[in-house]
Design an enzyme around this catalytic site. Structure first.
Site: not given
Length: 260
Positions: A114, A134
């Site tokens: 990210e 995730e």
């Protein structure tokens, strides 16, 4: 050891030829991001924007890995690397005014990926890998992964990455247009710095304004996008740099930018 010294060791910076190289320096922890790293990255980005001698930033990781994402040990101890207004690692929600290049070796996982997605250009070694695992931990990639990845690569490819948690190779990422330049293993930083110097040779006000227009016009229809662009672009016509650019071209010499 002072807090400043610790931050310098965790995230050392190097200024050279208008380029600020920012290095996440926790190789034994695969450059996992804790709060101290996030604060230091945020400070380095502020320095990049504030220093008129700097035009471009390069973000990388030490020891052959970009970042394994969140430092889970620190997180279980109550520490978060998500800063108010700045996001994960001090960057995922920040508005960095100047161009920023990610130089990726090894893994960029979770929040590390990210952070890469928060950069403007991505240079990666051919054996680098990107991942958003995730969902395997009962979470989502909430610091830009779910939002940005489908905008950068084909939608259905992005959704597969997000739903399986399986990695995306740098070679495939280049094919999908996510990676700007692919290098030999170990050469990502040098290639990113060379690209950064090429970018830094251009007018700093124009570079920053390109980023502003990109940020403000995504998702707008053409008419509104042009209106927003014109508000930002027309102001450049009366700057010293615009006149210098035209004069340097006419005189067949390299321009001398003043940032005004």
């Amino acid at each position: 050891m002072t807090t400043t010294e610790q931050a310098t060791e965790l995230v050392p910076t190097d200024r050279r030829d208008g380029v600020l190289t920012i290095t996440i320096n926790r190789p034994k922890q695969k450059n996992a991001i804790n709060r101290d790293v996030a604060v230091a990255v945020a400070a380095a980005l502020d320095d990049l924007d504030a220093d008129p001698t700097l035009s471009v930033g390069v973000l990388t990781g030490a020891g052959g890995t970009f970042s394994a994402g969140m430092d889970l040990k620190a997180f279980t101890g109550g520490q978060t690397p998500i800063l108010p207004g700045r996001g994960f690692g001090g960057i995922t929600r920040a508005e960095v005014r100047k161009p920023l290049i990610a130089a990726v070796e090894g893994w960029a996982l979770g929040g590390g990926f990210e952070m890469v997605l928060a950069c403007d250009v991505i240079v990666a070694a051919q054996d680098a890998k990107f991942g958003l695992p995730e969902v395997k931990r009962g979470l989502i990639a909430g610091e830009g992964g779910v939002i940005r990845l489908p905008r950068r690569i084909p939608y259905h490819v992005a959704v597969k990455v997000l739903l399986t948690g399986e990695p995306l190779s740098a070679v495939d990422a280049k094919q999908y247009g996510l990676v700007s330049e692919l290098t030999e293993s170990g050469a990502a930083l040098a290639s990113a710095q060379e690209l950064a110097q090429r970018i830094a040779g251009n007018a700093p006000l124009a570079l920053a304004r390109v980023k502003t227009v990109l940020r403000e016009t995504q998702g707008l229809d053409d008419a509104e996008a042009f209106r927003r662009q014109d508000e930002d672009a027309h102001g450049l016509l009366d700057t010293e740099d615009a006149h210098e650019g035209a004069l340097a071209f006419a005189e067949k010499r390299a321009p001398v930018w003043r940032g005004r």
